[in-house]
Design an enzyme around this catalytic site. Sequence first.
Site, PDB file in Angstrom:
ATOM      1  N   HIS A  79       1.336  -0.656   0.055  1.00 44.18           N
ATOM      2  CA  HIS A  79       0.122  -0.025   0.139  1.00 44.18           C
ATOM      3  C   HIS A  79       0.900   1.841  -0.322  1.00 44.18           C
ATOM      4  O   HIS A  79       0.326   2.704  -0.053  1.00 44.18           O
ATOM      5  CB  HIS A  79      -0.905   0.680   0.832  1.00 44.18           C
ATOM      6  CG  HIS A  79      -2.309   0.856   0.629  1.00 44.18           C
ATOM      7  ND1 HIS A  79      -2.660   1.728   1.756  1.00 44.18           N
ATOM      8  CD2 HIS A  79      -3.445   0.632   0.237  1.00 44.18           C
ATOM      9  CE1 HIS A  79      -4.285   1.955   1.518  1.00 44.18           C
ATOM     10  NE2 HIS A  79      -4.094   1.709   0.212  1.00 44.18           N
ATOM     11  N   LYS A 133       2.793   4.616  -0.968  1.00 40.50           N
ATOM     12  CA  LYS A 133       3.293   5.538  -2.300  1.00 40.50           C
ATOM     13  C   LYS A 133       4.316   6.218  -1.889  1.00 40.50           C
ATOM     14  O   LYS A 133       4.213   7.240  -1.448  1.00 40.50           O
ATOM     15  CB  LYS A 133       1.662   6.674  -2.140  1.00 40.50           C
ATOM     16  CG  LYS A 133       0.592   5.609  -2.449  1.00 40.50           C
ATOM     17  CD  LYS A 133      -0.758   5.160  -1.432  1.00 40.50           C
ATOM     18  CE  LYS A 133      -1.825   4.503  -1.122  1.00 40.50           C
ATOM     19  NZ  LYS A 133      -2.331   4.078  -0.340  1.00 40.50           N
ATOM     20  N   ASP A 177      16.890   9.786  -7.742  1.00 45.03           N
ATOM     21  CA  ASP A 177      18.204   9.235  -7.110  1.00 45.03           C
ATOM     22  C   ASP A 177      19.408   9.428  -5.870  1.00 45.03           C
ATOM     23  O   ASP A 177      19.573   9.761  -5.639  1.00 45.03           O
ATOM     24  CB  ASP A 177      19.192  10.886  -8.266  1.00 45.03           C
ATOM     25  CG  ASP A 177      19.130  11.422  -9.394  1.00 45.03           C
ATOM     26  OD1 ASP A 177      19.196   9.655  -9.961  1.00 45.03           O
ATOM     27  OD2 ASP A 177      18.832  11.670  -9.624  1.00 45.03           O
TER      28      ASP A 177
END
Length: 232
Positions: free
Chosen positions: A164, A166, A171
């Site tokens: 779940h 996000k 870099d």
Amino acid sequence: MLPKSNFAKGALIVVASAVTSEIVYWVYLLFWDKAWKKYGTKKQTQCDNVVTEVIFFPDDKIACKAHFASEDGCENKMCRFTHEANSLSRLYGYLTSAKTSLDVSVFVITCTDLADLLIEAHKRGVLVRVITDDEQVDITGSQIWKLRSAGINVRTDQSSYNMHHKFVVVDKMFLLNGSFNWTRQAITGNQENLMIINSSKIVSLYLGEFEKLWQNFDPKNRNGTSFQKRNF
Ligand SMILES: [Zn+2]
């Protein structure tokens, strides 16, 4: 009563002590003040660098990817997307700034523009790795197979529980983390937030979690137990 010479000596000692303690006090104040200012400034600077910005959704309109994220810009005179900077255009900016790596861990990816930015990054030599939820791979509009076809390595959990997260690490320097799934609904419909953080400590914690999941979700490391969980 002290003899005169002893009295003078005593007075001298008292005065010398008073002067010395005063000098010590002022030196202490001077250095403490300098140290405080230095520490305070450093602390303030570090705090300022932890969170660089927070971007909120929804946007009124979808930002034009060609305008914001291509060298040629948008050549479509009838373009139906906005050329005004907004939250999505900021996200485009972070993704297109990637020079070495993009570690993406996002529950749902159905937005074609964001998926295309990953493919473009992959084509310019950026190491792109994607972790997503196994049950979102085949939903309508899913971009996962397109990413895989383009040669991007995508790994998923194998569980009835959700992958779940996000977040994205750009870099190994910038963390983009919040509620934001990569869907059109999240861009123009939902209230969402995305916090951009460049604290090396926080970024390294997320990178550690990403590496852990990347290894756990390596098809070679799957065992019978993780597959069985899907049946519950
Ligand atoms: Zn345009």
